[in-house]
Design a protein around this motif. Sequence first.
Motif, mmCIF file in Angstrom:
data_model
loop_
_atom_site.group_PDB
_atom_site.id
_atom_site.type_symbol
_atom_site.label_atom_id
_atom_site.label_comp_id
_atom_site.label_asym_id
_atom_site.label_seq_id
_atom_site.Cartn_x
_atom_site.Cartn_y
_atom_site.Cartn_z
ATOM 1 N N LEU A 78 0.825 -1.299 0.174
ATOM 2 C CA LEU A 78 -0.052 0.023 -0.079
ATOM 3 C C LEU A 78 1.130 1.211 0.006
ATOM 4 O O LEU A 78 1.682 1.446 0.921
ATOM 5 N N SER A 96 5.429 3.322 2.134
ATOM 6 C CA SER A 96 4.552 2.167 1.796
ATOM 7 C C SER A 96 4.513 1.398 3.165
ATOM 8 O O SER A 96 5.265 1.133 3.959
ATOM 9 N N ALA A 154 -1.096 -3.963 5.140
ATOM 10 C CA ALA A 154 -2.104 -3.048 4.609
ATOM 11 C C ALA A 154 -3.407 -3.538 4.714
ATOM 12 O O ALA A 154 -4.555 -2.779 5.072
ATOM 13 N N LEU A 210 -3.804 5.322 7.539
ATOM 14 C CA LEU A 210 -2.934 4.953 6.408
ATOM 15 C C LEU A 210 -1.860 5.928 6.409
ATOM 16 O O LEU A 210 -1.315 6.693 5.486
#
Length: 296
Positions: free
Chosen positions: A171, A178, A184, A258
């Motif tokens: 991700l 990432s 993720a 995130l």
Amino acid sequence: MSTVHTTRTEPTGDTAPGYRARRTLPLRVEAVRQLKRRRTLVMGAILAALPFILIAAFAIGGSPDGDGGRGGSRINLMDTATASGANFAATCLFVSAGFLLVVPVALFCGDTVASEASWSSLRYLLAAPVPRARLLWSKLAVALAFSAAAMLLLPLVALAAGTIAYGWGPLKLPTGGSLAAADALPRIALVVAFIFVSQLVTAGLAFWLSTRTDAPLGAVGGAVGLTIMGNVLDAVTALGSWRDLLPAHWQFAWVDALQPQLEWGGMVKGAAVSLTYAVVLIALAFRGFARKDIVS
């Protein structure tokens, strides 16, 4: 029009042998009824189609240009939409959380009691006899279950379609760096869970309106309209810290999931605000329905 007063169907000494209030209107019966309704199938089809519409849009218009949202000062998941299947699933949640996912929640929860009243079947359910509290709990539980299913359907289809279209991989975070695919997936699951909790306000509002009106569209439209009004008020920066009391102010707090380092602060505050409003609205629904004269 004469008013039909239904009495509370609590077990008494005169009830039929074998009658158990808790066994009336089983959840599976209510779930099957709702599953067979056309609006359930249409809403499921719309949510399942969205990922494919976005894939087609990217194929026609090209991949996102990654400009960071016109200047790079704002997090924009669209910039990394085609990086992997996980990125595509996160993007689908990003573009739908503000409005599209509000609609199924308002529909499933606002169409519960009001639809029975509009069909003139509500008083017959209560005369079955189904206790009022039992009827509301059964309908609310099924409505929330269908709402949760709608929340899960979109990212699952998006993850599968995105993986086929863009491959399976880490991700890519919009702020840089990432997350491995194995890390993720739990983050995306956390995002879905928070979106569901944040939509409990809409669920509670729609459910309360459903007990106050005989028009299903009025309950659904009222819930959606007031949710939109909350978004408008949140855009009024002059309200300052008062905006912290608006559920809409926290609806995108899940973006903190995130990040390279998971941040809980915004999601915890948002969940607390949403749950508080939802509990109050659902309590009002039960209190009002217990005293309501059923005329249809």
